[in-house]
Scaffold this motif. Structure first.
Motif, PDB file in Angstrom:
ATOM      1  N   LEU A 165       1.028  -0.768   0.143  1.00 37.54           N
ATOM      2  CA  LEU A 165       0.221   0.003   0.107  1.00 37.54           C
ATOM      3  C   LEU A 165       1.150   1.424  -0.159  1.00 37.54           C
ATOM      4  O   LEU A 165       0.272   2.054  -0.778  1.00 37.54           O
ATOM      5  CB  LEU A 165      -1.186  -0.350   1.565  1.00 37.54           C
ATOM      6  N   VAL A 166       2.118   1.147   0.804  1.00 34.75           N
ATOM      7  CA  VAL A 166       3.414   2.626   0.730  1.00 34.75           C
ATOM      8  C   VAL A 166       3.568   2.745  -0.490  1.00 34.75           C
ATOM      9  O   VAL A 166       3.030   3.782  -1.233  1.00 34.75           O
ATOM     10  CB  VAL A 166       3.635   2.225   1.664  1.00 34.75           C
ATOM     11  N   ARG A 200       7.204   5.725   8.197  1.00 38.11           N
ATOM     12  CA  ARG A 200       7.677   7.506   7.425  1.00 38.11           C
ATOM     13  C   ARG A 200       7.824   8.366   6.251  1.00 38.11           C
ATOM     14  O   ARG A 200       6.826   8.683   5.996  1.00 38.11           O
ATOM     15  CB  ARG A 200       9.266   7.566   8.054  1.00 38.11           C
ATOM     16  N   ARG A 201       8.076   6.410   5.452  1.00 37.71           N
ATOM     17  CA  ARG A 201       7.156   6.704   4.265  1.00 37.71           C
ATOM     18  C   ARG A 201       5.853   7.116   3.947  1.00 37.71           C
ATOM     19  O   ARG A 201       5.574   7.872   2.777  1.00 37.71           O
ATOM     20  CB  ARG A 201       7.410   5.830   3.564  1.00 37.71           C
ATOM     21  N   PHE A 202       5.070   6.514   4.203  1.00 35.51           N
ATOM     22  CA  PHE A 202       3.599   6.653   4.339  1.00 35.51           C
ATOM     23  C   PHE A 202       3.098   8.347   4.498  1.00 35.51           C
ATOM     24  O   PHE A 202       2.419   8.860   3.926  1.00 35.51           O
ATOM     25  CB  PHE A 202       3.064   5.607   5.223  1.00 35.51           C
ATOM     26  N   THR A 250       1.761  11.259   2.517  1.00 30.01           N
ATOM     27  CA  THR A 250       0.336  11.158   2.274  1.00 30.01           C
ATOM     28  C   THR A 250       0.516  13.043   2.894  1.00 30.01           C
ATOM     29  O   THR A 250       0.953  12.712   3.232  1.00 30.01           O
ATOM     30  CB  THR A 250      -0.701  10.368   3.311  1.00 30.01           C
ATOM     31  N   ALA A 251      -1.168  13.295   3.115  1.00 29.03           N
ATOM     32  CA  ALA A 251      -1.780  15.193   4.449  1.00 29.03           C
ATOM     33  C   ALA A 251      -2.500  14.186   5.264  1.00 29.03           C
ATOM     34  O   ALA A 251      -3.748  13.826   5.176  1.00 29.03           O
ATOM     35  CB  ALA A 251      -1.765  15.848   3.269  1.00 29.03           C
ATOM     36  N   ARG A 279      -1.443  12.233  -1.036  1.00 30.20           N
ATOM     37  CA  ARG A 279      -1.212  13.717  -1.813  1.00 30.20           C
ATOM     38  C   ARG A 279      -1.369  13.594  -2.740  1.00 30.20           C
ATOM     39  O   ARG A 279      -1.869  14.873  -3.657  1.00 30.20           O
ATOM     40  CB  ARG A 279       0.433  14.055  -1.337  1.00 30.20           C
ATOM     41  N   VAL A 280      -0.889  12.492  -3.298  1.00 27.29           N
ATOM     42  CA  VAL A 280      -1.102  12.393  -5.033  1.00 27.29           C
ATOM     43  C   VAL A 280      -2.536  11.349  -5.450  1.00 27.29           C
ATOM     44  O   VAL A 280      -2.743  10.531  -4.953  1.00 27.29           O
ATOM     45  CB  VAL A 280       0.211  11.679  -5.973  1.00 27.29           C
TER      46      VAL A 280
END
Length: 131
Positions: free
Chosen positions: A35-36, A84-86, A90-91, A117-118
């Motif tokens: 998912l990430v 951290r990557r997620f 994301t926002a 975010r995208v």
């Protein structure tokens, strides 16, 4: 009890609580990693699939309260890296966007309060008007 036995027992316990099967930590970490990666590239599926995919992180949260220390130590670094990557992809909107489609869990399940975010594909079309 060995770590493998503990992990299997935790998977069974969570299955009895309502999870569709007795998952393993490895399965759910792989699901979270998938998912990430999708969110980083632009998650294109629909809202229902997105919230379904978020559930793998929820399973890990629930399992962490039950697993033995060795298993937790073994997987924590990988999960923290994925978290951290997620967060970077994301926002935080305090769950406003997803709340229209799914009841948002308590604040400690922070991943439910974020959206990519995208915004692309079906998910983007569903969330963009709400943001």
């Amino acid at each position: 009890m060995s770590p493998e036995d503990n992990e299997a027992a935790v998977g069974e316990r969570l299955h009895r609580r309502g999870w569709r099967k007795a998952f393993t930590v490895e399965e759910m970490v792989a699901g979270w990693a998938w998912l990430v990666g999708q969110v980083e590239r632009g998650y294109e599926d629909d809202v229902e699939e997105y919230v379904n995919e978020l559930s793998c992180r929820t399973w890990l949260h629930e399992a962490w309260l039950l697993l033995d220390d060795r298993t937790v130590l073994l997987w924590t670094g990988r999960i923290e890296e994925l978290d951290r990557r997620f967060r970077a992809a994301t926002a935080d909107d305090d769950g406003v966007a997803l709340d229209r489609f799914h009841r948002i869990p308590p604040p400690e399940l922070w991943w439910w309060r974020r959206h990519p975010r995208v915004l692309v594909g079906d998910l983007g079309r569903a969330l963009r008007p709400l943001l």
